[in-house]
Structure formats: structure tokens, C-alpha cells
Enzyme design. Structure first.
Site, PDB file in Angstrom:
ATOM      1  CE1 TYR A 147      11.914   1.589  17.946  1.00 21.42           C
ATOM      2  CE2 TYR A 147      13.320   0.757  19.709  1.00 21.42           C
ATOM      3  CZ  TYR A 147      12.156   0.687  18.962  1.00 21.42           C
ATOM      4  OH  TYR A 147      11.239  -0.301  19.220  1.00 21.42           O
ATOM      5  CG  ASP A 159       2.984   1.995  19.129  1.00 25.84           C
ATOM      6  OD1 ASP A 159       2.269   1.006  19.352  1.00 25.84           O
ATOM      7  OD2 ASP A 159       3.841   2.410  19.930  1.00 25.84           O
TER       8      ASP A 159
END
Length: 524
Positions: free
Chosen positions: A234, A113
Site C-alpha cells: 500500500y 473501501d
């Protein structure tokens, strides 16, 4: 004839305006028509006359420079990563710009995002190849897409737009890499090529410095960057200021395994999800570096390494927000398994602890900042990908592409060096400020200060102090009173939120699609 707009609904008019805006500004789905790009011989470049192959491309990007990864139909304040990357592919004539993302089978591994970066993002797509067509063509059983290719249009109708930092779009100023154009008609056919196009160097010459292609790999025709990915890794970076990292690690450990994480993510009714169980392989907090300042090392940089097979919308940022509350001492480490205890299947941290309460609806809390989040790696089986950078197919040779590979390292090294200088300058600004404005009282973490929400001393004027609850990236949520997560307002059940979307925005979307398919909405 122009359509009769007087009979159109408001929603149809908005959809029509959006479509016209996209056609006017150009993009992967609506490129702006211009003159045809010609080869050095003065003849138009016909993409369909060249062999194609399917490849995977690994690249990195600075998330704060873009409006997220995914291409957006509606205008965005900043360009998206996919928009800029696709235009580089199109300008290099590696894909057919007129066919758009769908025409080249574009698939991304993991969506990031706004503000989120990536060091190992991967997309797969069909691109132009310099190798013989019989070894690279797509499967014959697939019907040809019903799209109008640029080469099928009238002469002098298509031109690919330039992108930031790209080479000028003129015949004489095109990049010097081999475009494998058709030979002049009066020459004999050249021998078949045995070396592939230098995809890494071609793309990096056209991309801005904030997006760098690292490697590419040949893949099978049925390879999918999304579905063939085995796990995603991540990283979330943060400083130890106001935090007890030992408590954070204790809470993070409970994430490992398969759990229902609907309360640790953002519900997206547009996806109509009903399955929220995800498997976490690794959840470790480790020290990255320590910067001693004025005898303190609470600014040491840590990282959460979170590895999982798949993730829900904003899952990592929600997890970090809860871990920050644990590290500050505002929540017990058991809050993490409690939020995952949707159906009573989770167990307490120790056998002596009481059973966990059931939390079947998500409490309202703010997720962590996007800036420190990075998609570090998308992992694939060795049989699926063979990453390479140059014509030697290993990335370790000294062929024609070696200079480009060296330049790429030096480019990113220079960016890193400049960032270190910025960090040092900011530290001196802070030191200069501290000479006149002493640091405020430190309340967190409670495990080190010995305070609690009820024992924080009031200010000199007897007012309660303003607490800054860390959200990562140097951001805080400020308030005078902290409400525990389990006492906060609960959001709707998943089934309720999904049903509300289906009967609201979802039904209107279906109506618009049906109207367009039935010809109710006319097009010029």
C-alpha cells in the site's frame, strides 16, 4: 400464486424488497432478463459451448469515482468497481452473466473501501477461451454448479446490459474483436486456434477510463487471487505541511515485524475475528516530489510505503492517523509500539525508556482520509503468474495488440498531464488568496515551532486558537483542545464486541438464512 405478505415479519419484507430491487435493476447475481444476444450469424450465443480457462487480471482504478471495490447487493450511491468490471466481462461474453460472480469463480486479492484507489489490484476467474478445451477446462472432479445457464432458458430471454462508455448492444455495433462464435453450419470446421483472445484490449474497449486493465496471466485451476498472494503493498501520499517526517519514520519503523494490530484497525464484528497479529515487511516514508512555493517546501509530497502479508480492516488509515499525530508533535513516536502492546510483548524504543503500558482496548480516535491511499501491488510467486498484455504473451511485442497497449499508456499519461495543470491552477488560486488573506499562524510540528499543547499562544481576543490536526488528503480535525490518545475513551474488548454481534444482528441474520433455506420465505 403471490405469497401472503400479511404473515411476513418486517425483516423478511425488507429482504424481499431488496431482492426484488436487485432483480429489477440487474447485477452480477440478478441480471435483468432481456432478449438473447446473438452472434453475427443470427444465432444465440451459447456460453457453455465454448472452452474456458482460469486467468488472473491486473487492473487499476480511481477510487474516488466508485463506491468501493466489492460488489454490493444493496443499492449504492455510486457503482462499485467489481460491478462495472463484471459487466464488461459479461458484455464481451467472457463470462456467463446469468451465473454471476460465483459462477465464474470470481476472487479478489485485496478489498479496498470507498475512495481508495488501486494501481495493481488482481482478480482471478474462469473466462471464455479461444484455445482447445482439453488444455483449459476446469478440474473434472468438481461437480457442475447447479445454476441455470442463459443458454438453457427459453429463446430470446437474456440480454447483457450496457455499461458506461461501452459499445452499443446491437449485433452490428459489437466490438470488432474476435468473439470466436460458432461457424456456419455449411462450412468446414476451422483449424484449432493457437492464439488466445486479447483480454486486455477487449476489456479496455468496454470499461470507462477510470478502470484500466493492465495485464492478464494464465493460472492453474486451483489458483486464488486472495490466498496465493504473497504480500500486498500500500502507498499513502501526504504533504509535509505541519509534519515532521523524521519523527514519523521513527514511529513507522516500529511497525516492521509481526504485531497485534487490533488497536491500529477497525474492529468488524461481522467477521468474528479472534486473531489480530499481522506481519509488516516494510514501513518507509520517502520523498515523492517537492513543490517550492513562496520560498517554502512544506508542501513536498511524501509517501508511506507499507508492505505486509495481510491487513486488517482500515489498518493502513489507522496507522497513518497515528503517524500524523506523531508528525505534528501531539504524540511521541512510542505511541505506535504502545498501541501494539496488547499483552505486554512490545518493547520501548530504547533501553533507557520506561516499559510500555498495556493497551488491551482500542482508544477512540479518527482514522485518516481515504483519498491518498492506493493499493500499489499484489505480489505473487513467479511460478503462479506470467503477466502479459497481448498476443505475443510477453507484453513487449508489436503484434495486433501493440496499438492498444500504446494507447493505454497515452491515455493515462494524458490524465496525469491534466492533473498537473489542475495542480498549477490550484496553486495560483492559493497565491491570489494570500494577497488578501495572509496564512494563519503555524503551530505544527511542535519539533519546529517549539510549541506544546500548553504553550500555544491565545488569539488576540484571548480565546484559544482552533487547532487543525491533519488527517491526510487536505482534511483536518479541528478543535481547541487535544486529548492524548492514551487518555481517551476506550472501546469494548474484542470478545465483548463479537459476542454482542452474535446475539444481536448475527443471530437475526442466521434466522433469516435458516428461514430461507427451510422455505419459510416463499419466492415467485
Amino acid at each position: 400464486m403471490s405469497p401472503n405478505y400479511d404473515t411476513w415479519s418486517k425483516q423478511d419484507l425488507i429482504a424481499r424488497l431488496t431482492d426484488l430491487e436487485q432483480r429489477a435493476k440487474g447485477g452480477p447475481h440478478h441480471p435483468r432478463p432481456k432478449r438473447a444476444i446473438s452472434s453475427g450469424t443470427g444465432r444465440p450465443f451459447h456460453f457453455k459451448d465454448h472452452p474456458v480457462r482460469k486467468i488472473a487480471v491486473k487492473f487499476c482504478y480511481s477510487g474516488w469515482e466508485y463506491n468501493g471495490l466489492a460488489y454490493q447487493i444493496d443499492p449504492t450511491p455510486l457503482p462499485t468497481v467489481e460491478e462495472v468490471l463484471f459487466r464488461a466481462f459479461a458484455k464481451a461474453r467472457l463470462v456467463d452473466a446469468e451465473a454471476g460472480l460465483d459462477g465464474c469463480g470470481w476472487e479478489r486479492c485485496g478489498r479496498t473501501d470507498v475512495g481508495v484507489s488501486a494501481a495493481g489490484q488482481v482478480v482471478s476467474l474462469w473466462v471464455r477461451s479461444a484455445l482447445p478445451v482439453d488444455s483449459t477446462k476446469p478440474p473434472s472432479e468438481e461437480p457442475e454448479p447447479d445454476v441455470e445457464l442463459a443458454s438453457d432458458l427459453a429463446p430470446s430471454t437474456v440480454e447483457l446490459e450496457t455499461i458506461p462508455d461501452a459499445t452499443p448492444d446491437t449485433d452490428s455495433d459489437l466490438p470488432s474483436f474476435d468473439l470466436d462464435d460458432d461457424p456456419p453450419s455449411n462450412s468446414s470446421a476451422p483449424p484449432p486456434r493457437t492464439q488466445e483472445l486479447h483480454y486486455v484490449s477487449i476489456l479496455n474497449r468496454l470499461l470507462p477510463p477510470t478502470i484500466r486493465v493492465l495485464a492478464w496471466s494464465p493460472v492453474s485451476p486451483d489458483f486464488s487471487a486472495r490466498h496465493n498472494c504473497q504480500h500486498r503493498h500500500y502507498k499513502y501520499f501526504f504533504t509535509a505541511h505541519d509534519l515532521d517526517t523524521t519523527l514519523m519514520q521513527r514511529a513507522a519503523t516500529t511497525l516492521v515485524g509481526e504485531h497485534d494490530v487490533r488497536n491500529l484497525s477497525k474492529l468488524d464484528p461481522t467477521k468474528q475475528l479472534t486473531q489480530f497479529r499481522r506481519r509488516i515487511i516494510k514501513a518507509d516514508i520517502a520523498l515523492v516530489s517537492s513543490q517550492q512555493q513562496q520560498g517554502k517546501d512544506d508542501d513536498a509530497v511524501y509517501v508511506l510505503d507499507l508492505v505486509g502479508s495481510a491487513f486488517l480492516y482500515h489498518q493502513v488509515r489507522h496507522i497513518m492517523a497515528v503517524l500524523f499525530l506523531v508528525g505534528a508533535g501531539l504524540e511521541h513516536p512510542s505511541i505506535v509500539p504502545t498501541l501494539m502492546n496488547v499483552d505486554g510483548s512490545e518493547r520501548p524504543l530504547s533501553q533507557s525508556d520506561p516499559p510500555l503500558p498495556i493497551v488491551d482496548r482500542k482508544p477512540d480516535y479518527q482514522m485518516a482520509d481515504a483519498l491518498p491511499l492506493m493499493l500499489w501491488e499484489c505480489a505473487f510467486a513467479d511460478s503462479d503468474v506470467r503477466w502479459q498484455t497481448g498476443d505475443d504473451h510477453t507484453g513487449n511485442g508489436d503484434g495486433p495488440d501493440a496499438r492498444i497497449k500504446g494507447d493505454l499508456y497515452h491515455q493515462l499519461h494524458a490524465v496525469h498531464q491534466r492533473s498537473l495543470v489542475h495542480t498549477t491552477l490550484e496553486a495560483h488560486f492559493l497565491a491570489a488568496t494570500a494577497r488578501y488573506h495572509p496564512p494563519p499562524p503555524q503551530y505544527f510540528p511542535f519539533s519546529k515551532t517549539g510549541l506544546t499543547t500548553s504553550t500555544i499562544p491565545p488569539l488576540a481576543n484571548k480565546e484559544p486558537p482552533v487547532l487543525g490536526v491533519p488527517l491526510g488528503g487536505g482534511t483536518y480535525r479541528r478543535g481547541v483542545r487535544y486529548i492524548p490518545i492514551l487518555l481517551r475513551k476506550r472501546l469494548d474488548h474484542v470478545e465483548v464486541a463479537n459476542a454482542r454481534w452474535r446475539t444481536g444482528k448475527g443471530s437475526r441474520k442466521v434466522e433469516r438464512v435458516d428461514a430461507a433455506n427451510n422455505g419459510t420465505i416463499n419466492d415467485e
